[in-house]
Structures are given as C-alpha cells and as structure tokens.
Design a protein around this motif. Structure first.
Motif, PDB file in Angstrom:
ATOM      1  N   UNK A   1      -3.381  10.876   8.887  1.00  0.00           N
ATOM      2  CA  UNK A   1      -3.731  10.368  10.225  1.00  0.00           C
ATOM      3  C   UNK A   1      -4.285   8.943  10.137  1.00  0.00           C
ATOM      4  N   UNK A   2      -5.057   8.659   9.112  1.00  0.00           N
ATOM      5  CA  UNK A   2      -5.636   7.328   8.928  1.00  0.00           C
ATOM      6  C   UNK A   2      -4.516   6.317   8.677  1.00  0.00           C
ATOM      7  N   UNK A   3      -3.578   6.680   7.808  1.00  0.00           N
ATOM      8  CA  UNK A   3      -2.442   5.803   7.529  1.00  0.00           C
ATOM      9  C   UNK A   3      -1.604   5.604   8.793  1.00  0.00           C
ATOM     10  N   UNK A   4      -1.410   6.679   9.540  1.00  0.00           N
ATOM     11  CA  UNK A   4      -0.653   6.596  10.786  1.00  0.00           C
ATOM     12  C   UNK A   4      -1.344   5.657  11.785  1.00  0.00           C
TER      13      UNK A   4
ATOM     14  N   UNK B   1      -5.567  -2.299   8.734  1.00  0.00           N
ATOM     15  CA  UNK B   1      -6.312  -1.466   7.787  1.00  0.00           C
ATOM     16  C   UNK B   1      -7.775  -1.364   8.192  1.00  0.00           C
ATOM     17  N   UNK B   2      -8.428  -2.473   8.419  1.00  0.00           N
ATOM     18  CA  UNK B   2      -9.860  -2.468   8.716  1.00  0.00           C
ATOM     19  C   UNK B   2     -10.160  -1.680   9.988  1.00  0.00           C
ATOM     20  N   UNK B   3      -9.390  -1.906  11.028  1.00  0.00           N
ATOM     21  CA  UNK B   3      -9.651  -1.233  12.307  1.00  0.00           C
ATOM     22  C   UNK B   3      -9.364   0.267  12.250  1.00  0.00           C
ATOM     23  N   UNK B   4      -8.520   0.698  11.326  1.00  0.00           N
ATOM     24  CA  UNK B   4      -8.247   2.127  11.173  1.00  0.00           C
ATOM     25  C   UNK B   4      -9.486   2.888  10.710  1.00  0.00           C
ATOM     26  N   UNK B   5     -10.462   2.175  10.187  1.00  0.00           N
ATOM     27  CA  UNK B   5     -11.700   2.781   9.695  1.00  0.00           C
ATOM     28  C   UNK B   5     -12.906   2.467  10.578  1.00  0.00           C
ATOM     29  N   UNK B   6     -12.681   1.980  11.783  1.00  0.00           N
ATOM     30  CA  UNK B   6     -13.814   1.586  12.638  1.00  0.00           C
ATOM     31  C   UNK B   6     -14.785   2.732  12.867  1.00  0.00           C
ATOM     32  N   UNK B   7     -14.280   3.946  13.017  1.00  0.00           N
ATOM     33  CA  UNK B   7     -15.165   5.092  13.252  1.00  0.00           C
ATOM     34  C   UNK B   7     -16.054   5.373  12.042  1.00  0.00           C
ATOM     35  N   UNK B   8     -15.496   5.349  10.847  1.00  0.00           N
ATOM     36  CA  UNK B   8     -16.291   5.621   9.643  1.00  0.00           C
ATOM     37  C   UNK B   8     -17.210   4.454   9.289  1.00  0.00           C
ATOM     38  N   UNK B   9     -16.804   3.251   9.635  1.00  0.00           N
ATOM     39  CA  UNK B   9     -17.646   2.079   9.401  1.00  0.00           C
ATOM     40  C   UNK B   9     -18.744   1.960  10.462  1.00  0.00           C
ATOM     41  N   UNK B  10     -18.556   2.704  11.548  1.00  0.00           N
ATOM     42  CA  UNK B  10     -19.498   2.704  12.667  1.00  0.00           C
ATOM     43  C   UNK B  10     -19.697   1.292  13.231  1.00  0.00           C
ATOM     44  N   UNK B  11     -18.549   0.599  13.365  1.00  0.00           N
ATOM     45  CA  UNK B  11     -18.523  -0.742  13.947  1.00  0.00           C
ATOM     46  C   UNK B  11     -17.417  -0.750  14.989  1.00  0.00           C
ATOM     47  N   UNK B  12     -17.711  -1.314  16.128  1.00  0.00           N
ATOM     48  CA  UNK B  12     -16.748  -1.372  17.214  1.00  0.00           C
ATOM     49  C   UNK B  12     -15.435  -1.995  16.738  1.00  0.00           C
TER      50      UNK B  12
ATOM     51  N   UNK C   1      -6.916  -7.497   1.829  1.00  0.00           N
ATOM     52  CA  UNK C   1      -8.093  -8.167   2.350  1.00  0.00           C
ATOM     53  C   UNK C   1      -8.861  -7.251   3.308  1.00  0.00           C
ATOM     54  N   UNK C   2      -8.147  -6.533   4.150  1.00  0.00           N
ATOM     55  CA  UNK C   2      -8.793  -5.580   5.050  1.00  0.00           C
ATOM     56  C   UNK C   2      -9.532  -4.500   4.275  1.00  0.00           C
ATOM     57  N   UNK C   3      -8.930  -4.038   3.199  1.00  0.00           N
ATOM     58  CA  UNK C   3      -9.550  -3.047   2.326  1.00  0.00           C
ATOM     59  C   UNK C   3     -10.820  -3.617   1.696  1.00  0.00           C
ATOM     60  N   UNK C   4     -10.768  -4.874   1.263  1.00  0.00           N
ATOM     61  CA  UNK C   4     -11.936  -5.522   0.659  1.00  0.00           C
ATOM     62  C   UNK C   4     -13.058  -5.699   1.679  1.00  0.00           C
ATOM     63  N   UNK C   5     -12.707  -6.046   2.906  1.00  0.00           N
ATOM     64  CA  UNK C   5     -13.728  -6.180   3.956  1.00  0.00           C
ATOM     65  C   UNK C   5     -14.417  -4.846   4.190  1.00  0.00           C
ATOM     66  N   UNK C   6     -13.633  -3.784   4.221  1.00  0.00           N
ATOM     67  CA  UNK C   6     -14.214  -2.450   4.404  1.00  0.00           C
ATOM     68  C   UNK C   6     -15.180  -2.125   3.265  1.00  0.00           C
ATOM     69  N   UNK C   7     -14.840  -2.514   2.040  1.00  0.00           N
ATOM     70  CA  UNK C   7     -15.721  -2.257   0.891  1.00  0.00           C
ATOM     71  C   UNK C   7     -17.067  -2.937   1.071  1.00  0.00           C
TER      72      UNK C   7
ATOM     73  N   UNK D   1     -11.257   5.741  -2.211  1.00  0.00           N
ATOM     74  CA  UNK D   1     -12.333   5.094  -2.977  1.00  0.00           C
ATOM     75  C   UNK D   1     -13.592   4.870  -2.146  1.00  0.00           C
ATOM     76  N   UNK D   2     -13.448   4.456  -0.901  1.00  0.00           N
ATOM     77  CA  UNK D   2     -14.619   4.115  -0.086  1.00  0.00           C
ATOM     78  C   UNK D   2     -15.176   5.296   0.691  1.00  0.00           C
ATOM     79  N   UNK D   3     -14.332   6.253   1.003  1.00  0.00           N
ATOM     80  CA  UNK D   3     -14.753   7.409   1.795  1.00  0.00           C
ATOM     81  C   UNK D   3     -14.294   8.699   1.112  1.00  0.00           C
ATOM     82  N   UNK D   4     -14.710   8.928  -0.133  1.00  0.00           N
ATOM     83  CA  UNK D   4     -14.159  10.060  -0.890  1.00  0.00           C
ATOM     84  C   UNK D   4     -14.416  11.420  -0.233  1.00  0.00           C
ATOM     85  N   UNK D   5     -15.576  11.617   0.352  1.00  0.00           N
ATOM     86  CA  UNK D   5     -15.854  12.911   0.976  1.00  0.00           C
ATOM     87  C   UNK D   5     -14.970  13.114   2.198  1.00  0.00           C
ATOM     88  N   UNK D   6     -14.819  12.079   2.995  1.00  0.00           N
ATOM     89  CA  UNK D   6     -13.952  12.158   4.176  1.00  0.00           C
ATOM     90  C   UNK D   6     -12.514  12.425   3.728  1.00  0.00           C
TER      91      UNK D   6
END
Length: 142
Positions: free
Chosen positions: A3-6, A22-33, A58-64, A131-136
C-alpha cells in the motif's frame, strides 16, 4: 508495504516529483503534514534538479533525517547515527539498482535503462519502510 509503494506511485501519477512521491507517502508515519513535505521536497526531483542523485533516493534520505534527528540545534548529536542510516539506505538502493544517479538509472548516456522512475520510487518506498519503519513494515506484512 504494498500500500505504501502504491501510494508513492499514485503520488507520481498525480505529478509529484520522485522525491515528493516517496517522502509524502510517509507523511502519516512522519507525523508531518503532506503539504509541508511536498513543499520541502519540490526542488529535489529530476535527480536533484539536474539528473544527479535520484530524487526517490533523496526523498528516502529526507525521511531518514526526519525519523532520526534529535532536532537539537545546539549539539547536532544525532548526525552520526543519521549518516549510518543514510549509508544503509544508499547501499540497499544501489545493490538493487546498480546506481544512485538519475542519468545512469535512466540510461541517458548508455541507452541502457537500469530502472524506471516508477521502479525507483517503488524501491525507495520499500527500502525506507524496511529500514526506517521496521515495526510498521512487519505489521503491514503479517
């Protein structure tokens, strides 16, 4: 994770650049609008603007940085650990795709495409999740 990839691919189809996708696909887990993440990453598509480092990477690195940084403006104490994460992300992406460079991935000079933009976005979204959200990632793949 599928679902995240989708979500990341859907972002790209809406016109988001690779970093935004990539970065916006993780907005919920990053807890940033998502709009804030979209704006921050706008200049990092098309291989950071000129076919350099892949925007999805780069989006992946920003998330890190967002996941790991202490936010301590005085000590910058989390930087070494963040750089270890960046190295892990970088190595995982390069192992899968042979390069981190947009023009190489797209075969601009060689005419041999190593990975499409959508493929890079999917890979970066998956690697970031593992790598960044292993439990999720574990919870989503039960």
């Amino acid at each position: 994770m599928e679902e995240r990839k989708k979500r990341a691919i859907e972002n790209h189809k809406k016109g988001y650049n690779c970093a935004q996708s990539v970065l916006c696909a993780y907005s919920d887990l990053l807890e940033i609008d998502e709009e804030v993440l979209f704006r921050i990453s706008e200049g990092f598509g098309l291989g950071m603007g000129m076919m350099g480092t892949c925007g999805a990477v780069t989006g992946m690195f920003m998330a890190a940085g967002l996941v790991n940084s202490s936010g301590d403006l005085q000590a910058c104490s989390s930087k070494p650990e963040t750089m270890k994460l960046i190295k892990e992300l970088r190595e995982a992406f390069k192992e899968k795709n042979q390069s981190l460079i947009c023009r190489e991935l797209k075969g601009v000079d060689t005419k041999k495409v190593l990975r499409s933009c959508d493929g890079c976005i999917e890979d970066a979204a998956e690697i970031a999740g593992k790598i960044l959200f292993p439990q999720q990632y574990k919870d989503e793949n039960k």
